[in-house]
Motif scaffolding. Structure first.
Motif, PDB file in Angstrom:
ATOM      1  N   VAL A 212       0.868  -1.179   0.000  1.00 38.04           N
ATOM      2  CA  VAL A 212       0.000   0.000   0.000  1.00 38.04           C
ATOM      3  C   VAL A 212       0.907   1.233   0.000  1.00 38.04           C
ATOM      4  CG1 VAL A 212      -1.879   1.234   1.114  1.00 38.04           C
ATOM      5  CG2 VAL A 212      -1.773  -1.265   1.261  1.00 38.04           C
ATOM      6  N   ILE A 213       0.761   2.054  -1.037  1.00 36.89           N
ATOM      7  CA  ILE A 213       1.663   3.169  -1.297  1.00 36.89           C
ATOM      8  C   ILE A 213       0.874   4.472  -1.240  1.00 36.89           C
ATOM      9  CG2 ILE A 213       3.228   4.194  -3.005  1.00 36.89           C
ATOM     10  CD1 ILE A 213       3.533   1.293  -4.152  1.00 36.89           C
ATOM     11  N   SER A 214       1.386   5.442  -0.529  1.00 37.47           N
ATOM     12  CA  SER A 214       0.711   6.734  -0.420  1.00 37.47           C
ATOM     13  C   SER A 214       0.833   7.522  -1.724  1.00 37.47           C
ATOM     14  CB  SER A 214       1.312   7.556   0.718  1.00 37.47           C
ATOM     15  OG  SER A 214       0.785   8.874   0.716  1.00 37.47           O
ATOM     16  N   GLY A 215      -0.239   8.223  -2.057  1.00 36.66           N
ATOM     17  CA  GLY A 215      -0.199   9.150  -3.180  1.00 36.66           C
ATOM     18  C   GLY A 215      -0.461  10.575  -2.757  1.00 36.66           C
ATOM     19  N   ASP A 216      -0.348  10.849  -1.452  1.00 41.33           N
ATOM     20  CA  ASP A 216      -0.615  12.178  -0.890  1.00 41.33           C
ATOM     21  C   ASP A 216       0.614  12.657  -0.121  1.00 41.33           C
ATOM     22  OD1 ASP A 216      -3.309  12.807  -1.628  1.00 41.33           O
ATOM     23  OD2 ASP A 216      -4.002  11.278  -0.229  1.00 41.33           O
ATOM     24  N   ASP A 217       1.404  13.545  -0.721  1.00 40.83           N
ATOM     25  CA  ASP A 217       2.642  13.995  -0.083  1.00 40.83           C
ATOM     26  C   ASP A 217       2.417  14.592   1.297  1.00 40.83           C
ATOM     27  OD1 ASP A 217       4.573  13.326  -2.071  1.00 40.83           O
ATOM     28  OD2 ASP A 217       3.883  15.009  -3.287  1.00 40.83           O
ATOM     29  N   GLY A 218       1.381  15.399   1.441  1.00 45.90           N
ATOM     30  CA  GLY A 218       1.157  16.121   2.688  1.00 45.90           C
ATOM     31  C   GLY A 218       0.840  15.230   3.869  1.00 45.90           C
ATOM     32  N   VAL A 219       0.254  14.054   3.616  1.00 45.15           N
ATOM     33  CA  VAL A 219      -0.082  13.137   4.714  1.00 45.15           C
ATOM     34  C   VAL A 219       0.700  11.827   4.624  1.00 45.15           C
ATOM     35  CG1 VAL A 219      -2.366  14.105   5.120  1.00 45.15           C
ATOM     36  CG2 VAL A 219      -2.105  12.249   3.458  1.00 45.15           C
ATOM     37  N   ALA A 220       1.725  11.801   3.804  1.00 43.25           N
ATOM     38  CA  ALA A 220       2.513  10.578   3.642  1.00 43.25           C
ATOM     39  C   ALA A 220       3.149  10.136   4.960  1.00 43.25           C
ATOM     40  CB  ALA A 220       3.587  10.778   2.581  1.00 43.25           C
ATOM     41  N   PHE A 221       3.658  11.081   5.730  1.00 43.19           N
ATOM     42  CA  PHE A 221       4.310  10.717   6.986  1.00 43.19           C
ATOM     43  C   PHE A 221       3.366   9.959   7.921  1.00 43.19           C
ATOM     44  CE2 PHE A 221       5.023  12.064  11.448  1.00 43.19           C
ATOM     45  CZ  PHE A 221       6.111  11.245  11.723  1.00 43.19           C
ATOM     46  N   PRO A 222       2.177  10.487   8.263  1.00 46.22           N
ATOM     47  CA  PRO A 222       1.288   9.705   9.122  1.00 46.22           C
ATOM     48  C   PRO A 222       0.815   8.405   8.472  1.00 46.22           C
ATOM     49  CG  PRO A 222       0.192  11.710   8.367  1.00 46.22           C
ATOM     50  CD  PRO A 222       1.632  11.842   8.020  1.00 46.22           C
ATOM     51  N   GLN A 223       0.673   8.387   7.156  1.00 45.68           N
ATOM     52  CA  GLN A 223       0.274   7.154   6.492  1.00 45.68           C
ATOM     53  C   GLN A 223       1.364   6.085   6.603  1.00 45.68           C
ATOM     54  OE1 GLN A 223      -0.831   8.712   2.604  1.00 45.68           O
ATOM     55  NE2 GLN A 223      -3.000   8.618   3.125  1.00 45.68           N
ATOM     56  N   LEU A 224       2.616   6.487   6.457  1.00 44.78           N
ATOM     57  CA  LEU A 224       3.724   5.554   6.655  1.00 44.78           C
ATOM     58  C   LEU A 224       3.741   5.041   8.091  1.00 44.78           C
ATOM     59  CD1 LEU A 224       6.493   7.540   4.740  1.00 44.78           C
ATOM     60  CD2 LEU A 224       5.529   5.348   4.012  1.00 44.78           C
ATOM     61  N   ALA A 225       3.499   5.937   9.028  1.00 38.70           N
ATOM     62  CA  ALA A 225       3.465   5.531  10.438  1.00 38.70           C
ATOM     63  C   ALA A 225       2.325   4.555  10.707  1.00 38.70           C
ATOM     64  CB  ALA A 225       3.327   6.770  11.328  1.00 38.70           C
ATOM     65  N   ALA A 249      13.494   7.025   6.972  1.00 37.59           N
ATOM     66  CA  ALA A 249      13.531   7.114   8.430  1.00 37.59           C
ATOM     67  C   ALA A 249      12.244   6.567   9.042  1.00 37.59           C
ATOM     68  CB  ALA A 249      13.751   8.560   8.861  1.00 37.59           C
ATOM     69  N   THR A 250      11.114   6.933   8.465  1.00 44.54           N
ATOM     70  CA  THR A 250       9.834   6.491   9.018  1.00 44.54           C
ATOM     71  C   THR A 250       9.660   4.990   8.856  1.00 44.54           C
ATOM     72  OG1 THR A 250       8.937   8.666   8.413  1.00 44.54           O
ATOM     73  CG2 THR A 250       7.363   6.969   9.060  1.00 44.54           C
ATOM     74  N   LEU A 251      10.002   4.460   7.690  1.00 44.68           N
ATOM     75  CA  LEU A 251       9.905   3.013   7.473  1.00 44.68           C
ATOM     76  C   LEU A 251      10.851   2.238   8.385  1.00 44.68           C
ATOM     77  CD1 LEU A 251       9.629   2.792   3.567  1.00 44.68           C
ATOM     78  CD2 LEU A 251       7.812   2.406   5.251  1.00 44.68           C
ATOM     79  N   ASP A 252      11.978   2.847   8.716  1.00 42.49           N
ATOM     80  CA  ASP A 252      12.954   2.202   9.615  1.00 42.49           C
ATOM     81  C   ASP A 252      12.577   2.335  11.082  1.00 42.49           C
ATOM     82  OD1 ASP A 252      14.447   1.409   7.458  1.00 42.49           O
ATOM     83  OD2 ASP A 252      15.968   2.977   7.653  1.00 42.49           O
ATOM     84  N   ALA A 256      10.961  10.102  14.964  1.00 45.57           N
ATOM     85  CA  ALA A 256      11.363  11.474  15.286  1.00 45.57           C
ATOM     86  C   ALA A 256      12.028  12.146  14.088  1.00 45.57           C
ATOM     87  CB  ALA A 256      12.295  11.480  16.489  1.00 45.57           C
ATOM     88  N   GLU A 257      12.915  11.423  13.395  1.00 46.43           N
ATOM     89  CA  GLU A 257      13.581  11.999  12.226  1.00 46.43           C
ATOM     90  C   GLU A 257      12.599  12.160  11.073  1.00 46.43           C
ATOM     91  OE1 GLU A 257      16.718  13.407   9.666  1.00 46.43           O
ATOM     92  OE2 GLU A 257      16.163  13.525  11.786  1.00 46.43           O
ATOM     93  N   GLY A 258      11.721  11.194  10.892  1.00 44.87           N
ATOM     94  CA  GLY A 258      10.701  11.325   9.861  1.00 44.87           C
ATOM     95  C   GLY A 258       9.821  12.530  10.102  1.00 44.87           C
ATOM     96  N   ARG A 259       9.435  12.745  11.371  1.00 50.03           N
ATOM     97  CA  ARG A 259       8.603  13.890  11.726  1.00 50.03           C
ATOM     98  C   ARG A 259       9.335  15.197  11.451  1.00 50.03           C
ATOM     99  NH1 ARG A 259       8.403  13.170  16.900  1.00 50.03           N
ATOM    100  NH2 ARG A 259       6.586  11.779  16.909  1.00 50.03           N
ATOM    101  N   ARG A 260      10.607  15.256  11.815  1.00 54.30           N
ATOM    102  CA  ARG A 260      11.391  16.485  11.612  1.00 54.30           C
ATOM    103  C   ARG A 260      11.412  16.872  10.134  1.00 54.30           C
ATOM    104  NH1 ARG A 260      16.188  18.299   9.899  1.00 54.30           N
ATOM    105  NH2 ARG A 260      16.919  16.211   9.283  1.00 54.30           N
TER     106      ARG A 260
END
Length: 317
Positions: A212-225, A249-252, A256-260
């Motif tokens: 499942v792959i995000s297509g929304d840059d603005g919410v990609a971080f929470p979707q990855l989480a 960073a988020t996948l790993d 914190a680094e993904g959020r930054r």
């Protein structure tokens, strides 16, 4: 000597193992950051091949995991059939196997998609990204049968693409999961509905090997989480290094680094999609002189006011 039935069984299991190995490699290739490449144009409206080569090198050197050619961001509705074929060939040549290449082939006509799958040079493609039928607004059963037909015809694995803001019809979680579980050649989903509950339902109930792959840059971080496997990004055309690092960073598990990095780019996401895609991303890329800020109608450059805001943001980025 083996009996004929033994030879058949041996060949069958060899073929199955090769299929499993191919799918396993594909899961690794499509995990992380893909970038939906824009199509640069010259001031007279021709495809800017020099600019496209510069862009391909920019995103690969920035660390993206794969590239997507002929997505909506590439202004594909304005391209001729010959130009689309030339873009596929050029992308393969200039990427030169440094990263996998996914080719966008979608339409509201199932027969037209099948025909293009037969005609396009796809030997070097990792997969096909195919948008849900647009304009005609089919039922969920119509969407299912559309994808089932093109998956049967495709020489490459299919990535579903749900983007109801452009197609006019949402592909529900139920339809996505039915395709994921029932159609062998469908291996992934680019989800751009903006509906987080729908996204989480798909993540929860999907087959183990379905991405499942995000297509929304603005919410990609929470979707990855939440459990998505990567992003096919517009913003990574420009933010190749930071966006790829955010996804990794988020996948790993380094949230914190993904959020930054997410918050570092957040204002840029807002500006990039404020008026139009790809007008926004081309405004960003032209600021660094990676490509020209040129389009084919009906797309126009962003307004002067928005361009000034983009310039101010990028000067301080």
């Amino acid at each position: 000597m083996r009996e004929p039935i033994q030879i058949f069984i041996f060949a069958f299991f060899q073929g199955q193992q090769a299929l499993f190995d191919t799918l396993d490699m594909l899961q690794q290739q499509l995990r992380g950051t893909g970038v939906a490449l824009v199509t640069p144009f010259t001031t007279n409206g021709a495809i800017d091949w020099t600019g496209l080569e510069r862009l391909i090198n920019h995103v690969i050197e920035g660390g993206v995991n794969y590239v997507v050619t002929l997505g909506t961001t590439g202004e594909t509705p304005t391209l001729s059939s010959d130009e689309k074929l030339d873009l596929i060939k050029f992308t393969f040549e200039k990427v030169s196997k440094r990263v996998p290449v996914v080719v966008g082939i979608g339409d509201y006509s199932t027969a037209d998609v099948v025909s293009r799958l037969e005609k396009c040079p796809l030997d070097d493609a990792a997969a096909i990204l195919s948008v849900s039928p647009f304009y005609s607004k089919p039922t969920q059963e119509g969407i299912f049968q559309h994808y089932k037909a093109i998956a049967a015809a495709s020489p490459k694995p299919i990535i579903l693409y749900n983007v109801p803001a452009r197609t006019g019809r949402n592909m529900t979680a139920e339809t996505t999961l039915r395709l994921a579980h029932e159609v062998e050649n469908i291996v992934a989903m680019k989800e751009a509905s903006g509906d987080m509950l729908q996204c989480m339902q798909i993540i929860r109930d999907k087959p183990k090997d379905f991405l499942v792959i995000s297509g929304d840059d603005g919410v990609a971080f929470p979707q990855l989480a939440c459990g998505m496997d990567g992003v096919i990004s517009v913003a990574a055309n420009y933010f190749a290094k930071d966006f790829s690092a955010m996804v990794k960073a988020t996948l790993d598990g380094n949230i914190a680094e993904g959020r930054r990095l997410h918050y570092k780019m957040l204002e840029g996401f807002d500006l990039m999609f404020m008026e139009n895609n790809p007008a926004g991303i081309k405004a960003f890329l032209s600021f660094d002189k990676i490509i020209e800020n040129t389009f084919r109608l009906p797309i126009l450059p962003v307004s002067n006011d928005l361009q000034a805001k983009i310039n101010t943001f990028l000067k301080g980025y």
